[in-house]
Write an enzyme that holds these catalytic residues in place. Structure first.
Site, PDB file in Angstrom:
ATOM      1  N   TYR A   1      -3.640 -55.218  13.737  1.00 31.99           N
ATOM      2  CA  TYR A   1      -3.792 -55.327  15.195  1.00 31.99           C
ATOM      3  C   TYR A   1      -3.233 -56.676  15.647  1.00 31.99           C
ATOM      4  O   TYR A   1      -3.447 -57.698  14.991  1.00 31.99           O
ATOM      5  CB  TYR A   1      -5.267 -55.251  15.583  1.00 31.99           C
TER       6      TYR A   1
ATOM      7  N   GLU B   1      -0.455 -55.680  23.772  1.00 34.95           N
ATOM      8  CA  GLU B   1      -1.390 -55.230  22.759  1.00 34.95           C
ATOM      9  C   GLU B   1      -0.639 -54.264  21.855  1.00 34.95           C
ATOM     10  O   GLU B   1      -0.189 -53.206  22.307  1.00 34.95           O
ATOM     11  CB  GLU B   1      -2.617 -54.552  23.373  1.00 34.95           C
TER      12      GLU B   1
END
Lengths: 290, 403
Positions: free
Chosen positions: B125, B213
């Site tokens: 991530y 993101e």
């Protein structure tokens, strides 16, 4: 006396000859503010509103001894104007411009960090020391001279607070509009510190909004430092939904501690006199300081 | 400004970030066309069909009409057609959408990145965003990719890492290395992640982003580092120097009334309440919403008319508020500073007469420059308007009309 600006401040206007700069500089002069000149690159050597125009801030500082600047430069060039003012030795840089790209402000904030100046704003109504100097776009007549300091993120809500303070028979020392952007030069805490140390301020009205952690930080500092002066607080946005931007780019609730109720709870724990209704700010000030 | 995955990836790619490649399509036939092209360019064995909506959680989301997931694998061109047909035109419901879901009008046909090879593929991530407290950008990352990052933060906070970026140097080499070490990468993957982070941060600054993101960032079985998804939010203020990005705005993703308001340069957010409001200034607008609540109502909207509350803007604002059938009353709250209240009052009277059939009670509070004159103007206009000068009076009048 008040803080940041006063009757002895020498003020220059960056973006002096533009329509915004011209209009608000005239209003400031009419209020009695000591505007000593302005800066518009390429128009140096001319006069505007009976005051000298300079090409650079450093020229303006060298000739006039200016220590305060107010910036009306368009968003694409405003961060550069802030850095120019800091480099030229201006002590208080008040940036009215709305819509400056965040990336520019990240850079400008880092650039001015060790240059011994105070940046107010951007996207703010400015600073007024009632009866002495208006360095901003606020309606001067609303701010009756007195001993209540105001710190606020929002323009019209600052006027509202000042008006309510006047209606209960009190007045304002200095009102600082810190601005509604995600990156601002002087967060709530720094503005509160200034007013806590000001001998002409007896109490402080602290107005915030949802989003960020400025007000809780200020509240904790106030408590840790012994609540030296009474602080009256209001946080706008109790009814604002999560995750939406409410006008001010900074006004978006992202975390649990950024909601209005969370902020107000922390402020109450820290001994701040919090009102839930924005109509009760003036009454609360009166009640607290008697 | 929010943009779609395929648009975000095109921006990232322009800054040298390696992304999962693909093409957008608007129909099942179009999907097959672009899949053929993608096959020629990438030689991908299978395809990924990804619904393009402005909401996360697509992979676990469901298309109401067909039961299809929002992200599916298609083994061949026939499957691309069939699976795109099951997504396009349907409503995709995810954890981040409302219950009725979002209409899908585009799919992204992408190459498969999880092909077998020398090592196991691994998901990470990574996001880039502004840390408001420090005024600096941060890179937030975790070795636990592909899952809900809020859950990771809650259950295993020690597996979330942060690098604060100095604006004057940009992301430094030692920080890129630290990211590689913290993610547990080695060999070629360790080298690749450093290039990836540099390019990603350059893209963030270069496109004036408000948030990136990337979930997941994938280490492939042959040790490449690839952005498999891309949630890109652009800084609205930064668009002044990226006119080309303006075309990426997808107004079908927004509330139609909000789109109309933004075209009229009004700052409007639709809410679920019964009392509409029109205010100058964002902070005062939120405060007005709060006072509506304290008076027993619920705000139907946020609306900042800005500094120039002239007759035309006021009229447009009224028309927008009145489009919402749940509005039972309207509170106008203007603090006139530089703007004179009597001018605003005249604007309100004119707008009211032009619209003609406003049959909800209107409470007008004008304070500041020439407030008294403004109140007289409203009171003598013959309109069914309740006027007030202080905020408390306005609150009391809202309460009275609601009860």
């Amino acid at each position: 006396m008040g803080v940041l600006v006063g009757k002895n401040s020498k003020i220059i206007v960056q973006g002096f000859t533009g329509s915004e700069g011209t209009f608000h500089a005239s209003q400031m002069i009419e209020y009695g503010t000591q505007v000593v000149g302005g800066v518009t690159p390429g128009k140096g050597g001319t006069t505007h509103l009976d005051r000298p125009v300079f090409n650079t801030v450093s020229d303006a500082v060298a000739t006039t001894g200016a220590d305060v600047s107010i910036i009306f430069v368009p968003p694409a060039f405003a961060a550069d104007a802030i850095m120019e003012a800091a480099e030229a030795g201006i002590k208080v840089i008040i940036t009215i411009t709305e819509g400056i790209p965040v990336a520019d402000m990240v850079k400008a904030k880092a650039y001015i960090a060790d240059r011994h100046c105070t940046l107010i704003g951007p996207n703010c109504p400015g600073v007024i020391t009632a009866g002495e100097a208006k360095v901003g776009i606020m309606p001067g007549f609303v701010f009756k001279p007195g001993r209540i300091g105001i710190v606020s993120k929002s323009g019209t809500l600052t006027y509202e607070a000042a008006d309510q303070v006047a209606k209960v028979g009190l007045g304002v020392s200095t009102a600082i509009g810190i601005g509604g952007d995600p990156i601002i030069g002087t967060p709530t805490l720094d503005a509160v510190k200034l007013l806590m140390e000001d001998k002409d301020t007896d109490a402080i009205v602290m107005i915030g909004e949802i989003g960020g952690e400025f007000e809780p930080k200020a509240a904790r500092w106030i408590k840790e430092n012994g609540n030296k002066k009474p602080v009256i607080g209001f946080i706008a946005g109790e009814t604002a939904p999560k995750g939406r931007t409410m006008g001010h780019a900074g006004a978006i609730v992202s975390g649990e501690n950024e909601s209005a109720s969370a902020k107000k709870a922390i402020m109450r724990e820290c001994g701040i006199h919090v009102v839930d209704s924005p109509a009760q700010i003036g009454a609360k000030v009166k009640e607290v300081i008697g | 400004m929010n943009i779609h995955e395929y648009q975000g990836k095109s921006i990232l790619q322009n800054f040298g970030v390696t992304v999962q490649r693909g093409y957008v399509a608007h129909s099942p036939e179009g999907a097959v066309e672009v899949a053929k092209k993608l096959k020629e360019e990438t030689n991908t064995p299978v395809f990924v069909v990804k619904a393009q909506i402005h909401a996360g959680g697509r992979g676990k989301g469901t298309v109401t009409e067909t039961g299809s997931r929002g992200v599916v694998i298609a083994k061949d061109l026939d499957a691309v057609k069939e699976k795109s047909a099951a997504i396009l035109g349907g409503h995709l419901v995810t954890l981040q959408t409302k219950a009725e879901g979002k209409l899908v009008s585009k799919v992204f046909i992408a190459e498969d990145m999880y092909y077998p090879g020398a090592s196991e593929p691994k998901e990470y991530y990574m996001s880039v965003l502004l840390d408001r407290a420090s005024g600096k950008n941060v890179i937030v990352y975790s070795p636990d990719g592909g899952m809900n990052i809020e859950d990771v933060a809650h259950n295993t906070p020690e597996r979330i890492f942060k690098e604060t970026i100095d604006p004057l140097t940009g992301v430094n080499d030692f920080q890129c290395r630290r990211i590689g070490f913290n993610l547990g990468l080695e060999g070629q993957g360790f080298k690749e992640i450093q290039k990836f982070v540099k390019a990603l941060y350059a893209a963030y600054v270069g496109c004036d982003a408000a948030m990136f993101e990337i979930n997941p960032v994938l280490k492939t079985s042959d040790d490449r580092i690839v952005a498999v998804d891309a949630k890109v939010t652009l800084d609205g203020n930064g668009l002044i120097r990226h006119k080309d990005y303006l075309e990426m705005r997808d107004t079908s993703e927004e509330d139609p009334i909000e789109v109309e308001a933004s075209n009229a340069d009004l700052n409007y957010v639709k809410l679920d309440g019964n009392v509409g409001c029109m205010v100058n200034g964002a902070g005062l607008a939120m405060a007005t919403m709060d006072i509506i609540k304290l008076s027993g109502g619920d705000p139907a909207n946020f609306l900042d008319v800005g500094g120039t509350a002239d007759a035309k803007r006021v009229e447009t604002a009224f028309r927008i508020i009145l489009k919402d059938p749940s509005v039972k009353a309207i509170l106008v709250n203007i603090f006139g500073g530089i703007v004179r209240c009597d001018r605003v009052a005249q604007g309100i009277v004119d707008a009211y007469k032009n619209i003609g059939d406003i049959n909800v009670p209107l409470i007008v509070r004008l304070q500041g420059t020439n407030a008294e004159e403004a109140k007289k103007l409203i009171d003598s206009s013959g309109l069914a308007v309740h006027s007030a000068i202080t905020l408390q009076e306005a609150a009391d009048k809202v309460k009275a009309v609601l009860s």
